[in-house]
Each structure stands twice: as C-alpha cells, then as structure tokens.
Design a protein around this motif. Structure first.
Motif, PDB file in Angstrom:
ATOM      1  N   PRO A   1      -6.009 121.549 113.674  1.00 34.32           N
ATOM      2  CA  PRO A   1      -5.171 120.077 113.248  1.00 34.32           C
ATOM      3  C   PRO A   1      -5.449 118.962 114.428  1.00 34.32           C
ATOM      4  O   PRO A   1      -5.721 117.826 114.027  1.00 34.32           O
ATOM      5  CB  PRO A   1      -3.627 120.561 113.531  1.00 34.32           C
ATOM      6  CG  PRO A   1      -4.060 122.012 114.670  1.00 34.32           C
ATOM      7  CD  PRO A   1      -5.056 122.541 114.171  1.00 34.32           C
ATOM      8  N   THR A   2      -5.608 119.139 115.675  1.00 30.66           N
ATOM      9  CA  THR A   2      -6.172 118.184 116.487  1.00 30.66           C
ATOM     10  C   THR A   2      -7.298 117.402 116.580  1.00 30.66           C
ATOM     11  O   THR A   2      -7.579 116.351 116.320  1.00 30.66           O
ATOM     12  CB  THR A   2      -6.173 118.645 118.091  1.00 30.66           C
ATOM     13  OG1 THR A   2      -4.955 119.321 118.387  1.00 30.66           O
ATOM     14  CG2 THR A   2      -6.408 117.630 119.093  1.00 30.66           C
ATOM     15  N   LEU A   3      -8.438 118.380 115.940  1.00 23.00           N
ATOM     16  CA  LEU A   3      -9.631 117.783 115.773  1.00 23.00           C
ATOM     17  C   LEU A   3      -9.584 116.928 114.379  1.00 23.00           C
ATOM     18  O   LEU A   3     -10.340 115.883 114.500  1.00 23.00           O
ATOM     19  CB  LEU A   3     -10.761 119.154 115.414  1.00 23.00           C
ATOM     20  CG  LEU A   3     -12.205 118.601 115.118  1.00 23.00           C
ATOM     21  CD1 LEU A   3     -12.980 117.911 116.322  1.00 23.00           C
ATOM     22  CD2 LEU A   3     -13.030 119.830 114.700  1.00 23.00           C
ATOM     23  N   ASN A   4      -8.964 117.193 113.425  1.00 20.49           N
ATOM     24  CA  ASN A   4      -8.982 116.416 112.212  1.00 20.49           C
ATOM     25  C   ASN A   4      -8.147 115.200 112.639  1.00 20.49           C
ATOM     26  O   ASN A   4      -8.323 114.213 111.844  1.00 20.49           O
ATOM     27  CB  ASN A   4      -8.160 117.428 111.083  1.00 20.49           C
ATOM     28  CG  ASN A   4      -9.230 118.055 110.367  1.00 20.49           C
ATOM     29  OD1 ASN A   4      -9.855 117.709 109.375  1.00 20.49           O
ATOM     30  ND2 ASN A   4      -9.397 119.357 110.790  1.00 20.49           N
ATOM     31  N   ARG A   5      -7.059 115.375 113.327  1.00 23.12           N
ATOM     32  CA  ARG A   5      -6.227 114.126 113.570  1.00 23.12           C
ATOM     33  C   ARG A   5      -6.997 113.166 114.414  1.00 23.12           C
ATOM     34  O   ARG A   5      -7.219 111.863 113.928  1.00 23.12           O
ATOM     35  CB  ARG A   5      -5.036 114.474 114.529  1.00 23.12           C
ATOM     36  CG  ARG A   5      -4.064 113.322 114.620  1.00 23.12           C
ATOM     37  CD  ARG A   5      -3.133 113.656 115.764  1.00 23.12           C
ATOM     38  NE  ARG A   5      -3.778 113.401 117.050  1.00 23.12           N
ATOM     39  CZ  ARG A   5      -3.738 114.272 118.132  1.00 23.12           C
ATOM     40  NH1 ARG A   5      -3.383 115.371 117.749  1.00 23.12           N
ATOM     41  NH2 ARG A   5      -4.396 114.158 119.127  1.00 23.12           N
TER      42      ARG A   5
ATOM     43  N   ASP B   1     -22.970 108.116 110.032  1.00 21.66           N
ATOM     44  CA  ASP B   1     -22.149 108.242 108.774  1.00 21.66           C
ATOM     45  C   ASP B   1     -22.742 109.042 107.486  1.00 21.66           C
ATOM     46  O   ASP B   1     -21.943 110.021 106.884  1.00 21.66           O
ATOM     47  CB  ASP B   1     -21.713 106.731 108.307  1.00 21.66           C
ATOM     48  CG  ASP B   1     -20.824 105.997 109.213  1.00 21.66           C
ATOM     49  OD1 ASP B   1     -20.395 106.883 110.051  1.00 21.66           O
ATOM     50  OD2 ASP B   1     -20.709 104.886 109.063  1.00 21.66           O
ATOM     51  N   GLU B   2     -24.191 108.722 107.261  1.00 17.34           N
ATOM     52  CA  GLU B   2     -24.623 109.429 106.019  1.00 17.34           C
ATOM     53  C   GLU B   2     -24.695 110.913 106.576  1.00 17.34           C
ATOM     54  O   GLU B   2     -24.596 111.810 105.827  1.00 17.34           O
ATOM     55  CB  GLU B   2     -25.882 108.984 105.703  1.00 17.34           C
ATOM     56  CG  GLU B   2     -25.868 107.438 105.170  1.00 17.34           C
ATOM     57  CD  GLU B   2     -27.251 106.853 105.081  1.00 17.34           C
ATOM     58  OE1 GLU B   2     -27.485 106.032 104.331  1.00 17.34           O
ATOM     59  OE2 GLU B   2     -28.242 107.197 105.878  1.00 17.34           O
TER      60      GLU B   2
ATOM     61  N   ALA C   1     -16.622 105.714 118.572  1.00 16.55           N
ATOM     62  CA  ALA C   1     -16.657 104.615 119.645  1.00 16.55           C
ATOM     63  C   ALA C   1     -17.461 105.247 120.833  1.00 16.55           C
ATOM     64  O   ALA C   1     -17.031 105.210 121.874  1.00 16.55           O
ATOM     65  CB  ALA C   1     -15.065 104.726 120.029  1.00 16.55           C
ATOM     66  N   ILE C   2     -18.572 104.906 120.619  1.00 18.34           N
ATOM     67  CA  ILE C   2     -19.631 105.202 121.489  1.00 18.34           C
ATOM     68  C   ILE C   2     -19.658 104.195 122.525  1.00 18.34           C
ATOM     69  O   ILE C   2     -19.465 104.472 123.901  1.00 18.34           O
ATOM     70  CB  ILE C   2     -20.952 105.362 121.105  1.00 18.34           C
ATOM     71  CG1 ILE C   2     -21.099 106.559 120.158  1.00 18.34           C
ATOM     72  CG2 ILE C   2     -22.087 105.561 122.333  1.00 18.34           C
ATOM     73  CD1 ILE C   2     -22.486 106.956 119.548  1.00 18.34           C
ATOM     74  N   GLY C   3     -19.765 102.888 122.179  1.00 15.24           N
ATOM     75  CA  GLY C   3     -19.499 101.995 123.263  1.00 15.24           C
ATOM     76  C   GLY C   3     -18.194 101.952 124.140  1.00 15.24           C
ATOM     77  O   GLY C   3     -18.150 101.631 125.227  1.00 15.24           O
ATOM     78  N   MET C   4     -17.257 102.169 123.658  1.00 16.85           N
ATOM     79  CA  MET C   4     -16.057 102.112 124.266  1.00 16.85           C
ATOM     80  C   MET C   4     -15.976 103.387 125.225  1.00 16.85           C
ATOM     81  O   MET C   4     -15.353 103.158 126.314  1.00 16.85           O
ATOM     82  CB  MET C   4     -14.667 102.244 123.247  1.00 16.85           C
ATOM     83  CG  MET C   4     -13.272 102.125 123.872  1.00 16.85           C
ATOM     84  SD  MET C   4     -12.012 102.539 122.750  1.00 16.85           S
ATOM     85  CE  MET C   4     -11.971 104.450 122.549  1.00 16.85           C
TER      86      MET C   4
ATOM     87  N   ARG D   1      -9.827 111.360 111.779  1.00 12.98           N
ATOM     88  CA  ARG D   1      -9.021 110.517 111.190  1.00 12.98           C
ATOM     89  C   ARG D   1      -8.862 109.084 111.658  1.00 12.98           C
ATOM     90  O   ARG D   1      -8.724 108.136 110.962  1.00 12.98           O
ATOM     91  CB  ARG D   1      -7.697 110.996 110.337  1.00 12.98           C
ATOM     92  CG  ARG D   1      -7.944 111.891 109.423  1.00 12.98           C
ATOM     93  CD  ARG D   1      -6.736 112.396 108.673  1.00 12.98           C
ATOM     94  NE  ARG D   1      -5.713 112.887 109.191  1.00 12.98           N
ATOM     95  CZ  ARG D   1      -5.346 113.981 109.695  1.00 12.98           C
ATOM     96  NH1 ARG D   1      -6.085 115.164 109.259  1.00 12.98           N
ATOM     97  NH2 ARG D   1      -4.369 114.622 110.567  1.00 12.98           N
ATOM     98  N   SER D   2      -8.899 109.179 113.243  1.00 10.53           N
ATOM     99  CA  SER D   2      -8.540 107.968 113.778  1.00 10.53           C
ATOM    100  C   SER D   2      -9.843 107.008 114.351  1.00 10.53           C
ATOM    101  O   SER D   2      -9.823 106.161 114.949  1.00 10.53           O
ATOM    102  CB  SER D   2      -7.822 108.196 115.251  1.00 10.53           C
ATOM    103  OG  SER D   2      -8.560 108.883 115.957  1.00 10.53           O
ATOM    104  N   ASP D   3     -10.884 107.759 113.813  1.00  5.63           N
ATOM    105  CA  ASP D   3     -12.265 107.111 114.050  1.00  5.63           C
ATOM    106  C   ASP D   3     -12.794 107.263 115.500  1.00  5.63           C
ATOM    107  O   ASP D   3     -13.526 106.539 115.934  1.00  5.63           O
ATOM    108  CB  ASP D   3     -12.409 105.673 113.419  1.00  5.63           C
ATOM    109  CG  ASP D   3     -12.349 105.648 111.740  1.00  5.63           C
ATOM    110  OD1 ASP D   3     -12.744 106.708 111.109  1.00  5.63           O
ATOM    111  OD2 ASP D   3     -11.784 104.825 111.396  1.00  5.63           O
TER     112      ASP D   3
END
Length: 257
Positions: A210-214, A190-191, A223-226, A217-219
């Motif tokens: 636009p796709t990259l930013n969307r 995060d840092e 989700a490495i584990g997922m 924003r969804s984080d």
C-alpha cells in the motif's frame, strides 16, 4: 558506469598539468596544442562517453595524425588528467560568493552538480585519485578556505568538504545514469515503467504494497531534481549543527554576511 583508474606516468602528468600549456612568446602559433587536444577529447567524452575516447579519435576530430598527438601528450591516461583539470576550471571561486560558509557551499554543490551533468564521464574517474592540476587545486583551496575560521579543526574541514562532495557526486551519478540510460536505449523513463505494467497491476498490488503504491501515485519517484535539493539542504543542516556547536561557528558565519 565503471570506475576508471589512471595508469599514466604521474610525473609526466604533473609536468603537463603545471607546465605543458606554456606557449612560446615568439614565433608562429603552433597548429596543435595541448589545450586543443584536451578540448577535442572533452567534446568526444561529453557526446559519446569515455568508451569512444581514444588518441586516434581525438586526432581524427582535429584533422591530425595520431602520432602528432603523442608529441604533446604521452597517452590516454595522461590526457584524462588534463581533461579533468580543464573542466575543473568551471568550478566557482567561492571567495567571490557573498555570504557565509553555507551560502558558499550551496554554490559549490550546485555548480558541481551542473558540472557532472555537463561532463558525465567525470563520474567514471576515481575520486580518491584525482588529477592534481592547477584548476582542481585552486578550486579545492577555495572550498577549504570557505570552511576555515568557523571553529572547525583541519580534520573536520576536510571531512565536511568530503561529506558534501560525496553527496553531490553520488546524487549526480544516479541522475546521470538515468539520462544516459535514456540516451543509449532510446527508451524514456516513463516508457520503461509503462512497459512493466504487469509489475504494478498483478505483482505489486495496493493490497500487498500500500505505501509503495500511494507514493507512486503521487509521482514522488519522478522528482530527481527535488531529491537533490532536498538532500543538499539536509546535508547542510547537519553540517550547520556541527559548526554551530563550535564556539566560533555561528559568529564566524554571521561575520561573513
């Protein structure tokens, strides 16, 4: 992480792996053993990485001279083989797992994922030149047996295992690299991204990407584990399609339930 290749004596490694741990049945217990050396070496590699591993470092941790170690193992290359086979004892015996081939392979994959995270240095060692020890051989036999009798040819059994193991190893390397980067730099993911605010604010604008930013924003990028679980299920789905296309595929898996 750079890949390392064993430069040790293969015959000496085999002797150590298959016969070097036999303890005398009589007499005093030796103060220093190959098992103790291997466990100390694993502790160093787990904590500080392979770069910190040396015969001297292991000797100091155990409170012995470096020359004392050489009475048990010729050098670092052979020691690495013993270390790998030692951690391979953590691999599950799939005969004990209930269910068919898929249930067994799910356990195999998740346990290997966990093993790589406990011992990230294993990812630095060449996969196609493994330590040919009893623990690794037993685990491999267990996996191949789990994939036998379900309609696959011998070539396909090996290919199916390699496909699954290759996925797990590759995914684990990405995950482990992220954790090691944080450990060695002291900067969290995060840092790191927060310090690149200009990248998102001025360069990678929503108008241009636009796709990259969307997705950002969804984080979803966090989700490495997922990602691992999602990829594992897709790999297994693909292997299931192959196995089910064989006459014995679905029936063999049903019999094991």
């Amino acid at each position: 992480m750079a890949t390392e290749y064993s430069g040790g004596d293969p015959e000496r490694s085999l002797e150590l792996l298959w016969g070097g741990r036999t303890r005398p049945s009589r007499g005093p217990k030796p103060a220093l053993t190959l098992d103790r050396i291997a466990l100390a070496a694993i502790e160093i590699a787990d904590t500080d990485g392979l770069g910190a591993l040396s015969m001297r470092a292991v000797a100091e941790r155990l409170g012995f001279t470096t020359m004392s170690l050489y009475r048990h193992v010729p050098g670092k290359a052979e020691l690495l083989d013993v270390m790998v086979d030692t951690v391979n004892a953590e691999s599950p015996m799939l005969e004990e797992v209930e269910g068919g081939w898929r249930a067994k392979m799910e356990v195999c994959a998740r346990e290997e994922w966990a093993l790589f995270h406990r011992h990230p240095w294993v990812l630095q060692l060449a996969w196609h030149r493994p330590a040919l020890g009893p623990n690794g051989t037993t685990a491999y036999e267990s996996a191949l047996t789990a994939l036998s009798g379900i309609g696959l040819s011998d070539n396909e059994i090996v290919a199916v295992f390699n496909t699954l193991y290759g996925y797990v190893r590759g995914a684990a390397r990405v995950s482990v690299d992220a954790k090691l980067a944080e450990r060695h730099t002291g900067v969290t993911e995060d840092e790191w991204w927060s310090s690149r605010d200009r990248y998102w604010r001025e360069l990678v604008t929503p108008e241009r990407f636009p796709t990259l930013n969307r997705i950002r924003r969804s984080d979803a990028f966090d989700a490495i584990g997922m990602d691992f679980e999602f990829g594992l299920e897709r790999v297994l789905d693909g292997l299931a399609a192959l196995i089910d296309s064989r006459p014995l595929g679905a029936k063999a898996d049903d019999r094991a339930l």
